[in-house]
Scaffold this motif. Structure first.
Motif, mmCIF file in Angstrom:
data_model
loop_
_atom_site.group_PDB
_atom_site.id
_atom_site.type_symbol
_atom_site.label_atom_id
_atom_site.label_comp_id
_atom_site.label_asym_id
_atom_site.label_seq_id
_atom_site.Cartn_x
_atom_site.Cartn_y
_atom_site.Cartn_z
ATOM 1 N N SER A 7 0.848 -1.174 0.000
ATOM 2 C CA SER A 7 0.000 0.000 0.000
ATOM 3 C C SER A 7 0.883 1.222 0.000
ATOM 4 C CB SER A 7 -0.933 0.005 1.215
ATOM 5 O OG SER A 7 -0.190 0.087 2.407
ATOM 6 N N ASP A 9 1.239 3.590 2.110
ATOM 7 C CA ASP A 9 1.888 3.940 3.377
ATOM 8 C C ASP A 9 2.609 2.750 3.981
ATOM 9 O OD1 ASP A 9 -0.437 2.554 3.902
ATOM 10 O OD2 ASP A 9 -0.732 3.516 5.856
ATOM 11 N N GLU A 331 -2.588 18.078 11.040
ATOM 12 C CA GLU A 331 -3.584 17.290 10.308
ATOM 13 C C GLU A 331 -4.112 18.051 9.095
ATOM 14 O OE1 GLU A 331 -6.729 15.808 12.658
ATOM 15 O OE2 GLU A 331 -5.464 14.532 13.935
ATOM 16 N N ARG A 335 -3.787 16.928 5.214
ATOM 17 C CA ARG A 335 -4.966 16.743 4.368
ATOM 18 C C ARG A 335 -4.888 17.610 3.118
ATOM 19 N NH1 ARG A 335 -8.768 13.792 6.986
ATOM 20 N NH2 ARG A 335 -8.638 13.702 9.279
ATOM 21 N N HIS A 338 -2.195 15.973 0.890
ATOM 22 C CA HIS A 338 -2.547 14.629 0.407
ATOM 23 C C HIS A 338 -4.039 14.386 0.609
ATOM 24 C CE1 HIS A 338 1.732 13.587 0.059
ATOM 25 N NE2 HIS A 338 1.892 14.198 1.237
ATOM 26 N N ASP A 340 -5.927 12.545 -0.919
ATOM 27 C CA ASP A 340 -6.314 11.161 -1.190
ATOM 28 C C ASP A 340 -6.050 10.232 0.001
ATOM 29 O OD1 ASP A 340 -3.589 11.773 -1.676
ATOM 30 O OD2 ASP A 340 -3.324 9.803 -2.646
ATOM 31 N N TRP A 341 -5.413 10.728 1.063
ATOM 32 C CA TRP A 341 -5.115 9.876 2.221
ATOM 33 C C TRP A 341 -6.379 9.602 3.037
ATOM 34 C CZ3 TRP A 341 0.089 11.557 4.936
ATOM 35 C CH2 TRP A 341 1.148 11.281 4.059
ATOM 36 N N GLU A 342 -6.422 8.381 3.581
ATOM 37 C CA GLU A 342 -7.494 8.028 4.497
ATOM 38 C C GLU A 342 -7.267 8.699 5.859
ATOM 39 O OE1 GLU A 342 -10.110 6.320 3.765
ATOM 40 O OE2 GLU A 342 -9.524 5.641 1.745
ATOM 41 N N THR A 343 -8.350 8.820 6.630
ATOM 42 C CA THR A 343 -8.258 9.458 7.949
ATOM 43 C C THR A 343 -7.251 8.749 8.844
ATOM 44 O OG1 THR A 343 -10.552 10.186 7.833
ATOM 45 C CG2 THR A 343 -9.565 10.098 10.027
ATOM 46 N N ALA A 344 -7.267 7.406 8.830
ATOM 47 C CA ALA A 344 -6.339 6.648 9.685
ATOM 48 C C ALA A 344 -4.899 6.915 9.304
ATOM 49 C CB ALA A 344 -6.651 5.153 9.573
ATOM 50 N N GLN A 345 -4.628 7.061 8.017
ATOM 51 C CA GLN A 345 -3.266 7.322 7.558
ATOM 52 C C GLN A 345 -2.816 8.704 8.015
ATOM 53 O OE1 GLN A 345 -2.788 6.634 3.408
ATOM 54 N NE2 GLN A 345 -0.692 7.375 3.352
ATOM 55 N N GLU A 347 -3.876 10.320 10.615
ATOM 56 C CA GLU A 347 -3.666 10.285 12.065
ATOM 57 C C GLU A 347 -2.349 9.618 12.420
ATOM 58 O OE1 GLU A 347 -7.098 8.317 13.541
ATOM 59 O OE2 GLU A 347 -8.404 10.098 13.399
#
Length: 364
Positions: A7, A9, A331, A335, A338, A340-345, A347
């Motif tokens: 992936s 990350d 944060e 955002r 990036h 396209d990053w997910e919230t978990a990534q 964080e």
């Protein structure tokens, strides 16, 4: 051909196929070396799981309710509270020194139970004499052409009376064992009257060899303790525990004791890794040292992980974020850079930045 990360990350580096194969080969080699250093092929070995090893003996003793210790030094024989300990010596390959024999004699006189199993080596009789026992191993192989397991070299012996050691035991099967000259000791197990001692070594009844029932296991009191002589150490090996009632007999030897000491101090059958573990268990200083080394390794790994996170952040962002930004600011910055990053990534990376900032401030 390069392998792509799982992936975006992923912390795993890209590896070429040759690198991946080399890593797999190295891992398998390390596992093989550790396994080889953790096991033994020596007969009667406590870490030998083959037919002639005694690896299962530890389980039998534990099932009997005893705390099992594989001893590599006679200093492990207790001098106080010895009456709760049974020690088992299986055909030692090296003689005990004078001071060591004295230690074992004190253990028996203090109430300990010593089981000596021997057939042809001289150390067994020397040990019996040193602790003050009257029994001696004959040293000639015993055969029985009528009562045997598969052939006459595996004679079947039976209890000589009602004793705790033979409770629930109908047959004890020997494997090229010998008999015990009981002297003043009590006979626990006898061969049948069709057994004979093979004096000339041809495996046949001839010459002056005579049929007679002879002791193969004896017991006697010495001081406040007891000495049990068993004319065949093979009774204790993995394969022979499943013959006749050998397992029950061995279990009975341990059953009335809180602790079982398997004495391998004079047998070259403890593999390096097991010996190292046993040494650490016996030494508080070594145990502390191992703990310090482990903590240091974890701290070093954690520091390298921090460095890796920082490098990954630089790769993602192209530059370091403003060190004055708050957590929310970091944060928002991520955002924006990036989307396209997910919230978990987001964080995870934010947490890494905050952690690295705190680490740098402590170092400064």
């Amino acid at each position: 051909m390069a392998l792509t990360p799982l992936s975006e990350d992923s912390w795993l580096p890209s590896l070429t196929l040759p690198q991946l194969l080399l890593a797999a080969y190295t891992a398998l080699t390390i596992i093989a070396v550790v396994y080889a250093a953790s096991t033994s092929s020596a007969a009667f070995g406590a870490y030998n799981s083959q037919w002639d090893g005694a690896g299962e003996l530890r389980n039998v003793a534990a099932d009997a309710g005893a705390n099992v210790t594989v001893g590599t030094n006679v200093s492990q024989y207790p001098m106080t509270g010895a009456n709760s300990t049974v020690a088992v010596v299986l055909s030692p390959t090296e003689p005990y020194s004078s001071s060591e024999r004295t230690r074992l004699a004190e253990f028996v006189r203090s109430g300990g139970t010593l089981v000596v199993a021997e057939d042809y080596r001289p150390q067994g009789n020397a040990l019996l004499a040193a602790v003050g026992a009257d029994a001696r191993f004959d040293g000639r192989p015993v055969y029985d052409n009528r009562n045997y397991y598969r052939n006459s070299s595996l004679p079947e012996a039976t209890p000589a009376g009602d004793y705790p050691e033979t409770a629930g035991v109908d047959t004890v099967v020997l494997n090229y064992g010998t008999t015990v000259r009981a002297g003043n000791a009590t006979t626990l197990v006898n061969t049948s009257e069709y057994a004979y001692l093979d004096t000339n070594g041809n495996g046949e009844l001839d010459g002056e060899e005579q049929l007679a029932s002879r002791p193969v296991v004896t017991s006697e009191s010495v001081g406040d303790g007891r000495v049990i002589a068993v004319g065949d150490p093979s009774i204790f090996v993995n394969a022979m525990l499943e013959r006749g009632d050998n397992r029950r007999f061995v279990r009975n030897l341990v059953a009335s004791h809180d602790d079982a000491l398997l004495d391998y101090s004079h047998a070259s059958s403890v593999p390096p890794v097991a010996a190292a573990v046993l040494a650490v268990q016996r030494s508080d200083a070594l145990l502390l040292l191992c703990g310090v080394v482990l903590v240091g390794a974890l701290l070093a790994y954690d520091r390298r992980l921090d460095e890796h996170l920082r490098d990954r952040l630089r790769e993602y962002s192209g530059r370091e974020s403003d060190p004055n930004l708050s957590r929310d600011g970091v944060e928002k910055y991520l955002r924006a850079r990036h989307p396209d990053w997910e919230t978990a990534q987001v964080e995870r990376v934010t947490e890494a930045i905050i952690k690295q900032r705190a680490e740098r401030q402590r170092n400064d």
